[in-house]
Motif scaffolding. Sequence first.
Motif, PDB file in Angstrom:
ATOM      1  N   MET A 195      28.687  51.793  78.821  1.00 48.62           N
ATOM      2  CA  MET A 195      27.555  51.229  78.227  1.00 48.62           C
ATOM      3  C   MET A 195      26.361  52.208  78.725  1.00 48.62           C
ATOM      4  O   MET A 195      26.619  52.982  79.617  1.00 48.62           O
TER       5      MET A 195
ATOM      6  N   ARG B 184      25.652  41.730  75.764  1.00 47.94           N
ATOM      7  CA  ARG B 184      25.831  42.732  76.837  1.00 47.94           C
ATOM      8  C   ARG B 184      26.637  42.352  77.952  1.00 47.94           C
ATOM      9  O   ARG B 184      27.554  42.902  78.330  1.00 47.94           O
ATOM     10  N   ALA B 185      26.494  41.046  78.197  1.00 52.73           N
ATOM     11  CA  ALA B 185      27.496  40.287  79.404  1.00 52.73           C
ATOM     12  C   ALA B 185      28.926  40.626  78.978  1.00 52.73           C
ATOM     13  O   ALA B 185      29.943  40.892  79.808  1.00 52.73           O
TER      14      ALA B 185
ATOM     15  N   TRP C  17      19.386  35.421  67.056  1.00 55.16           N
ATOM     16  CA  TRP C  17      18.371  36.245  67.594  1.00 55.16           C
ATOM     17  C   TRP C  17      16.979  35.483  67.165  1.00 55.16           C
ATOM     18  O   TRP C  17      16.249  35.928  66.145  1.00 55.16           O
TER      19      TRP C  17
ATOM     20  N   LEU D 104      20.289  39.767  83.478  1.00 50.93           N
ATOM     21  CA  LEU D 104      21.170  38.376  82.946  1.00 50.93           C
ATOM     22  C   LEU D 104      20.729  36.953  83.747  1.00 50.93           C
ATOM     23  O   LEU D 104      20.695  36.022  83.250  1.00 50.93           O
TER      24      LEU D 104
ATOM     25  N   PHE E 159      24.855  40.592  67.926  1.00 50.04           N
ATOM     26  CA  PHE E 159      24.914  39.667  68.989  1.00 50.04           C
ATOM     27  C   PHE E 159      25.369  40.531  70.130  1.00 50.04           C
ATOM     28  O   PHE E 159      25.045  40.343  71.378  1.00 50.04           O
TER      29      PHE E 159
ATOM     30  N   PHE F  49      28.908  49.687  84.403  1.00 49.35           N
ATOM     31  CA  PHE F  49      29.817  49.494  83.238  1.00 49.35           C
ATOM     32  C   PHE F  49      29.636  51.069  82.585  1.00 49.35           C
ATOM     33  O   PHE F  49      28.852  51.189  81.838  1.00 49.35           O
TER      34      PHE F  49
ATOM     35  N   THR G 164      21.577  44.504  81.828  1.00 44.87           N
ATOM     36  CA  THR G 164      22.298  43.416  82.554  1.00 44.87           C
ATOM     37  C   THR G 164      21.921  42.882  83.649  1.00 44.87           C
ATOM     38  O   THR G 164      22.091  41.781  84.015  1.00 44.87           O
TER      39      THR G 164
ATOM     40  N   ASN H 266      25.106  43.645  70.635  1.00 43.76           N
ATOM     41  CA  ASN H 266      24.349  45.006  70.987  1.00 43.76           C
ATOM     42  C   ASN H 266      23.007  44.578  71.472  1.00 43.76           C
ATOM     43  O   ASN H 266      22.471  45.329  72.305  1.00 43.76           O
ATOM     44  N   TYR H 267      22.257  43.438  70.744  1.00 45.01           N
ATOM     45  CA  TYR H 267      21.217  43.297  71.152  1.00 45.01           C
ATOM     46  C   TYR H 267      20.825  41.824  72.057  1.00 45.01           C
ATOM     47  O   TYR H 267      19.651  41.682  71.976  1.00 45.01           O
ATOM     48  N   THR H 268      21.729  41.196  72.481  1.00 47.14           N
ATOM     49  CA  THR H 268      21.309  40.070  73.046  1.00 47.14           C
ATOM     50  C   THR H 268      22.086  40.231  74.627  1.00 47.14           C
ATOM     51  O   THR H 268      22.898  41.092  74.773  1.00 47.14           O
ATOM     52  N   GLN H 269      21.369  39.328  75.615  1.00 45.25           N
ATOM     53  CA  GLN H 269      22.030  39.518  76.982  1.00 45.25           C
ATOM     54  C   GLN H 269      23.507  39.029  76.915  1.00 45.25           C
ATOM     55  O   GLN H 269      24.410  39.528  77.637  1.00 45.25           O
ATOM     56  N   MET H 270      23.721  37.629  76.284  1.00 47.99           N
ATOM     57  CA  MET H 270      25.349  37.425  76.213  1.00 47.99           C
ATOM     58  C   MET H 270      26.027  38.354  75.709  1.00 47.99           C
ATOM     59  O   MET H 270      27.297  38.804  76.164  1.00 47.99           O
TER      60      MET H 270
ATOM     61  N   GLU I 176      14.289  38.629  75.010  1.00 50.59           N
ATOM     62  CA  GLU I 176      14.703  40.092  75.108  1.00 50.59           C
ATOM     63  C   GLU I 176      13.517  41.045  75.143  1.00 50.59           C
ATOM     64  O   GLU I 176      13.679  41.965  75.934  1.00 50.59           O
TER      65      GLU I 176
ATOM     66  N   MET J  17      18.175  34.909  82.306  1.00 50.22           N
ATOM     67  CA  MET J  17      18.441  34.634  81.066  1.00 50.22           C
ATOM     68  C   MET J  17      18.235  32.780  80.571  1.00 50.22           C
ATOM     69  O   MET J  17      19.019  32.421  81.389  1.00 50.22           O
TER      70      MET J  17
ATOM     71  N   ARG K 167      30.257  42.969  76.792  1.00 51.68           N
ATOM     72  CA  ARG K 167      30.874  43.889  77.144  1.00 51.68           C
ATOM     73  C   ARG K 167      30.891  44.748  78.523  1.00 51.68           C
ATOM     74  O   ARG K 167      31.657  45.314  78.894  1.00 51.68           O
ATOM     75  N   ALA K 168      29.903  43.979  79.383  1.00 51.77           N
ATOM     76  CA  ALA K 168      29.678  44.555  80.846  1.00 51.77           C
ATOM     77  C   ALA K 168      31.342  43.929  81.521  1.00 51.77           C
ATOM     78  O   ALA K 168      31.674  44.727  82.266  1.00 51.77           O
TER      79      ALA K 168
ATOM     80  N   GLN L 147      20.566  32.726  70.959  1.00 51.82           N
ATOM     81  CA  GLN L 147      20.820  34.322  70.978  1.00 51.82           C
ATOM     82  C   GLN L 147      21.674  34.710  69.834  1.00 51.82           C
ATOM     83  O   GLN L 147      21.402  35.989  69.535  1.00 51.82           O
TER      84      GLN L 147
END
Lengths: 317, 270
Positions: free
Chosen positions: B109, A188-189, B133, B120, A180, B106, B117, A182-186, B141, B123, A191-192, B130
């Motif tokens: 990353m 990433r958000a 997956w 986003l 989740f 960021f 990002t 590492n590979y989804t936009q959420m 994605e 999305m 972590r960002a 999500q």
Amino acid sequence: MLNDIFIAPFVDMVEAPDFLMQVLWEGLVSGILYALIALGFVLIFRSSRIFNFAQGIMVVFAALTLVGLFAMGVPAWLSVGLTLVVMFVLAVVIERVVLRPLVGQPDIILFMATIGITLFLIGLGETIFGGENKVMITEELGIPTGDTVLEPFGGLLILQHLDITVVIVATLLVLALLAFLNYTQMGRAIRALGDDHQAALSVGISLQTIWVLVWFIAGIIALVTGIAWGARAGVSFALEVIAYKALPVLMLGGLESITGAIVGGLMIGILEKLFEIYWGQPLLGGNTETWFAFVLALIVLLFRPQGLFGERIIERV
Amino acid sequence: MKDTEGYVTADGRQIGGTLMEMRNITLRFGGVVAIQDISFDIHEGEVRAIIGPNGAGKSSMLNVISGFYTPSEGEVWYQGAKRPPMKPYEVARQGVARTFQNIALFEGMTVLDNVMTGRLTHMNAGVVSQALWWGKARNEEMENREKVERVIDFLEIQNIRKTPVGRLPYGLKKRVELARALAAEPSLLLLDEPMAGMNVEEKEDMSRFILDVNDEFGTTICLIEHDMGVVMDLSDRVVVMDYGKKIGDGTPDEVRNNQDVIDAYLGVPH
């Protein structure tokens, strides 16, 4: 003396490999739970720079809610669902009432706010569910309780089915979280947000949504650990202790690092068990598990102040 | 909207109607007036620059456009409608992307993740799909990834895709930030001093990328810049600010010959 420290334990390990495997297995079971709890801490810290002191009480609160709902006559699995709803509501309320008004305050203020949340949840839990110990509804949830006996190396290895379930579920949860993040936009958000609030806002990330999300994830983790730990030790406020076991994991792994939380958790789970059995009990009278992890973490910190995997702190002058 | 007519630039490009209009914007911080009653517009497809000496209020203006500041007075019109006070992330979701003067990336990353990002705002799949997956999230994605790779190609940063941003030199970081903003496929791209702190070569690279972006994707660009030479070469129209006021507005040539502008830059006493 030197013999007892440096030679005898290893001789024991080699002579009774089945027993060594038993010890390692039990270490792995606790280790994966520590790792899970530590992940809860890391997620919240990464996305909001808050050290969430309330993680432990969330474990208790989730377990209490689950058992309490069942006691009121709600079917077991429905209770799990409802507990998740409760944890979600809790995440929303915490974001609204505690975090949002404190945006931009120094980290220490937010940390103290989480102590406030802890005390509040202790009070709330006791008021609603009472303070006495309860039994986790293990069987009602369909978690197997028997054991399997293996005979490796002509010896004996007992695997509790409960432990096997815990390892499987916790591993799946950890893997799911990793994917989740590492590979989804959420993901990433999430972590960002921890890296740069301003930048996060500029790419359309809503602080509020992410905060609710990470606190809800922490809630899910709390429920899973609550069930697993509660099944062994009973459901009481003492369950909170498991979260403090995650502290040395965090010191070891670094507050920032997801890999660190996982590796640190497993390491501490396994090492503390090994130490207890082979050094602690024969030499120190046992009960070393309460402090071993902290000492280990301190020693690591002496050499790597940022933890094993933490971000290196470099200050340019 | 009073002026939705487009125009043709000196080099023969057709510019569209009004995309954004600032009407009598005033911004105060306590007793300090950062922006005083400024109006200007940005047309679709043009490169619009805001210039002025230090402390003129250029960055404040950009922050008003991107929603980081709410103006004390005045109205912001965007895509033909008056924009209510909005949070920065809401503005971003309306198609306004930006970069920052002091680079806000960021750091932990990779370049690829940073640029991702930027997607986003596009999305749509829910948290649940999500997390699993699954279905929509998965397709999204893939699609995002494709678009991002195109931007990465375009800005020539393929070779550092997997490098953590914290390790990159300054000039490249600026480019990654531009990539992240571009990945959003913005209707309006805001650049806060894209050339600040760069050497001549890096400045030339950056100018080329900005022009290419405008050319290739037709992206409307509003940029703030210090370096007069660069601005005059890049932009179709220029707003000049000094001490929070607008002192000039027009094509680079018009602005260059404006006495107020010359005075502001040469430092005539007020």
